[in-house]
Design a protein around this motif. Structure first.
Motif, PDB file in Angstrom:
ATOM      1  N   GLY A 107     -43.458  29.842 -31.029  1.00  0.00           N
ATOM      2  CA  GLY A 107     -43.860  31.189 -30.775  1.00  0.00           C
ATOM      3  C   GLY A 107     -43.439  31.330 -29.476  1.00  0.00           C
ATOM      4  O   GLY A 107     -42.148  31.659 -29.209  1.00  0.00           O
ATOM      5  N   SER A 108     -44.275  31.771 -28.404  1.00  0.00           N
ATOM      6  CA  SER A 108     -43.811  32.118 -27.023  1.00  0.00           C
ATOM      7  C   SER A 108     -44.036  30.963 -26.014  1.00  0.00           C
ATOM      8  O   SER A 108     -44.811  31.341 -25.068  1.00  0.00           O
ATOM      9  CB  SER A 108     -44.684  33.180 -26.743  1.00  0.00           C
ATOM     10  OG  SER A 108     -44.069  34.710 -27.673  1.00  0.00           O
ATOM     11  N   THR A 112     -48.619  30.980 -26.272  1.00  0.00           N
ATOM     12  CA  THR A 112     -49.121  31.124 -27.684  1.00  0.00           C
ATOM     13  C   THR A 112     -50.509  30.059 -27.592  1.00  0.00           C
ATOM     14  O   THR A 112     -51.343  30.608 -27.958  1.00  0.00           O
ATOM     15  CB  THR A 112     -48.007  30.651 -28.671  1.00  0.00           C
ATOM     16  OG1 THR A 112     -47.175  31.476 -28.755  1.00  0.00           O
ATOM     17  CG2 THR A 112     -48.690  30.424 -29.985  1.00  0.00           C
ATOM     18  N   HIS A 138     -40.143  38.343 -39.749  1.00  0.00           N
ATOM     19  CA  HIS A 138     -40.405  39.148 -38.494  1.00  0.00           C
ATOM     20  C   HIS A 138     -41.607  40.281 -38.702  1.00  0.00           C
ATOM     21  O   HIS A 138     -42.556  40.197 -37.940  1.00  0.00           O
ATOM     22  CB  HIS A 138     -39.238  39.711 -38.057  1.00  0.00           C
ATOM     23  CG  HIS A 138     -38.227  38.977 -37.179  1.00  0.00           C
ATOM     24  ND1 HIS A 138     -37.383  37.992 -37.677  1.00  0.00           N
ATOM     25  CD2 HIS A 138     -37.931  38.862 -35.939  1.00  0.00           C
ATOM     26  CE1 HIS A 138     -36.803  37.496 -37.112  1.00  0.00           C
ATOM     27  NE2 HIS A 138     -37.075  38.013 -35.744  1.00  0.00           N
ATOM     28  N   PHE A 151     -46.226  35.887 -33.396  1.00  0.00           N
ATOM     29  CA  PHE A 151     -45.469  35.528 -32.359  1.00  0.00           C
ATOM     30  C   PHE A 151     -44.037  35.246 -32.684  1.00  0.00           C
ATOM     31  O   PHE A 151     -43.918  34.251 -33.853  1.00  0.00           O
ATOM     32  CB  PHE A 151     -46.006  34.157 -31.737  1.00  0.00           C
ATOM     33  CG  PHE A 151     -47.213  34.271 -30.846  1.00  0.00           C
ATOM     34  CD1 PHE A 151     -47.254  34.772 -29.560  1.00  0.00           C
ATOM     35  CD2 PHE A 151     -48.462  34.087 -31.387  1.00  0.00           C
ATOM     36  CE1 PHE A 151     -48.537  34.767 -28.627  1.00  0.00           C
ATOM     37  CE2 PHE A 151     -49.647  34.087 -30.617  1.00  0.00           C
ATOM     38  CZ  PHE A 151     -49.621  34.455 -29.339  1.00  0.00           C
ATOM     39  N   ARG A 153     -39.638  36.329 -32.807  1.00  0.00           N
ATOM     40  CA  ARG A 153     -38.381  36.546 -31.747  1.00  0.00           C
ATOM     41  C   ARG A 153     -37.285  36.947 -32.645  1.00  0.00           C
ATOM     42  O   ARG A 153     -37.438  36.525 -33.780  1.00  0.00           O
ATOM     43  CB  ARG A 153     -37.971  35.064 -30.835  1.00  0.00           C
ATOM     44  CG  ARG A 153     -37.746  33.892 -31.669  1.00  0.00           C
ATOM     45  CD  ARG A 153     -37.730  32.640 -30.909  1.00  0.00           C
ATOM     46  NE  ARG A 153     -37.179  31.657 -31.622  1.00  0.00           N
ATOM     47  CZ  ARG A 153     -37.985  30.782 -32.125  1.00  0.00           C
ATOM     48  NH1 ARG A 153     -39.390  31.317 -32.210  1.00  0.00           N
ATOM     49  NH2 ARG A 153     -37.873  29.977 -33.105  1.00  0.00           N
ATOM     50  N   PRO A 154     -36.321  37.663 -32.196  1.00  0.00           N
ATOM     51  CA  PRO A 154     -36.307  38.316 -30.794  1.00  0.00           C
ATOM     52  C   PRO A 154     -37.306  39.561 -30.801  1.00  0.00           C
ATOM     53  O   PRO A 154     -37.930  39.875 -31.964  1.00  0.00           O
ATOM     54  CB  PRO A 154     -34.966  38.597 -30.500  1.00  0.00           C
ATOM     55  CG  PRO A 154     -34.339  39.012 -32.101  1.00  0.00           C
ATOM     56  CD  PRO A 154     -35.315  37.994 -33.016  1.00  0.00           C
ATOM     57  N   LEU A 247     -34.154  29.995 -28.002  1.00  0.00           N
ATOM     58  CA  LEU A 247     -34.404  30.550 -26.518  1.00  0.00           C
ATOM     59  C   LEU A 247     -34.482  29.000 -25.660  1.00  0.00           C
ATOM     60  O   LEU A 247     -34.654  28.177 -26.367  1.00  0.00           O
ATOM     61  CB  LEU A 247     -35.742  31.123 -26.540  1.00  0.00           C
ATOM     62  CG  LEU A 247     -35.982  32.432 -27.056  1.00  0.00           C
ATOM     63  CD1 LEU A 247     -37.387  32.739 -27.099  1.00  0.00           C
ATOM     64  CD2 LEU A 247     -34.859  33.491 -26.725  1.00  0.00           C
ATOM     65  N   GLN A 271     -35.853  37.980 -26.010  1.00  0.00           N
ATOM     66  CA  GLN A 271     -37.415  37.947 -25.679  1.00  0.00           C
ATOM     67  C   GLN A 271     -38.060  37.409 -27.218  1.00  0.00           C
ATOM     68  O   GLN A 271     -37.773  37.435 -28.148  1.00  0.00           O
ATOM     69  CB  GLN A 271     -37.725  39.478 -25.675  1.00  0.00           C
ATOM     70  CG  GLN A 271     -37.555  39.921 -24.227  1.00  0.00           C
ATOM     71  CD  GLN A 271     -35.968  40.702 -24.277  1.00  0.00           C
ATOM     72  OE1 GLN A 271     -35.517  40.953 -25.413  1.00  0.00           O
ATOM     73  NE2 GLN A 271     -35.341  40.695 -23.287  1.00  0.00           N
ATOM     74  N   SER A 272     -39.282  36.673 -26.724  1.00  0.00           N
ATOM     75  CA  SER A 272     -40.237  36.411 -27.710  1.00  0.00           C
ATOM     76  C   SER A 272     -41.372  37.631 -27.436  1.00  0.00           C
ATOM     77  O   SER A 272     -41.694  37.914 -26.491  1.00  0.00           O
ATOM     78  CB  SER A 272     -41.063  35.159 -27.536  1.00  0.00           C
ATOM     79  OG  SER A 272     -41.703  35.074 -26.231  1.00  0.00           O
TER      80      SER A 272
END
Length: 305
Positions: A107-108, A112, A138, A151, A153-154, A247, A271-272
């Motif tokens: 996730g982020s 998250t 996505h 959550f 990415r990108p 990432l 980015q996430s």
């Protein structure tokens, strides 16, 4: 403390973000005296100074830094609650179901679990289920109504999908410990050094943004193995059957014997994001989104370290 006024928190947070009482007052359409009074009242309630008022920028004390995160979360939850009640007054019914949170990989990073836990505390009666998403999902999980928030990415730009950027991070490649690039784990490499790596293949249905992200847009070589999730990537990389990319926070979450993570110094940051359906009427989605964005402002830099 049960009687804490949200207006005081709002004034305190504005001063922290503007680093100036006057600018905070202008932003809130209040007088500087009113903002100062709000902060002083908070300091009396907590029994400690929350802001250092020197000659330079106004900065939070150690106690003030602790309060910043809570203030953002409380204000976000309050705003979402106002919207929820307003909808009820207008006769728009709540969807009446729990919240399904899709998570691609890790996730982020730290954002998250913090967001999920904050939502559970704010909405203890709302069931929360976590749904693991693979590299192809996505937007499809949202569009097919299998999750309510995701959550991923990108950064996603797609019709009917709204996104909030949560972390912005350096790129890395995952290579076998036997790879010639493994020795560069400390000093890093350039994009030109990784384009010829045999990156793992992706299913044909994988959205183009993720394909470009994984292959740095230009890489063309493909490994024999196909990957749908981080576990697929790591098992193949450790076996010397290909390479992966991700990432920087990926390395913290997936230490794996036989795998080395190498920074790509000149690759654009990626980015996430938290993705949601545009205009989703579910009030729980708005509450979760507000809490997540507030927490990302506090944790995003830490998560991207």
């Amino acid at each position: 403390m049960a009687d804490m006024d949200l207006r005081r928190l709002s004034s305190f947070l504005a001063v922290v973000e503007e680093q100036h009482f006057g600018r905070a007052a202008a932003r809130l359409f209040l007088s500087p005296a009113a903002v100062t009074q709000h902060v002083q009242q908070l300091e009396r309630e907590f029994g400690t100074r929350l802001l250092d008022r020197g000659r330079g920028p106004v900065l939070p004390t150690v106690a003030g830094q602790r309060l910043v995160s809570h203030a953002r979360t409380l204000l976000a939850a309050a705003n979402a609650a106002v919207e929820d009640v307003s909808e009820a007054v207008q006769g728009r019914p709540s969807p009446g179901r729990g919240l399904r949170v899709g998570v691609m990989g890790h996730g982020s990073a730290e954002v998250t679990p913090a967001a999920v836990n904050a939502f559970r505390r704010a909405r203890p009666d709302v069931p929360v289920s976590l749904v693991q998403l693979d590299f192809t999902e996505h937007c499809s999980a949202l569009r097919e109504d299998r999750v309510d928030v995701a959550f991923v990415r990108p950064l996603v730009r797609a019709e009917g999908i709204e996104v909030d950027v949560l972390t912005t991070e350096q790129r890395i490649v995952a290579v076998s410990a036997r790879s010639p690039l493994a020795d560069a784990a400390r000093e890093g490499v350039r994009v030109a050094d990784v384009l010829d790596l045999p990156f793992l293949r992706l299913p044909a249905r994988t959205p183009r943004p993720f394909v470009d992200y994984l292959y740095f847009q230009e890489g063309e070589r493909r490994a024999p193995d196909c990957a749908l999730n981080p576990h697929d990537v790591l098992t193949s990389v450790a076996a010397g059957r290909g390479a992966g990319s991700g990432l920087k926070s990926f390395a913290r979450y997936y230490p794996w014997p036989g795998t080395v993570f190498v920074p790509v110094l000149d690759a654009p940051s990626a980015q996430s994001v938290l993705a949601t359906r545009a205009g989703d009427p579910n009030p729980e989605v708005r509450i979760f989104r507000a809490l997540t964005v507030a927490l990302a402002r506090e944790l995003g830099q830490y998560a991207a370290r």
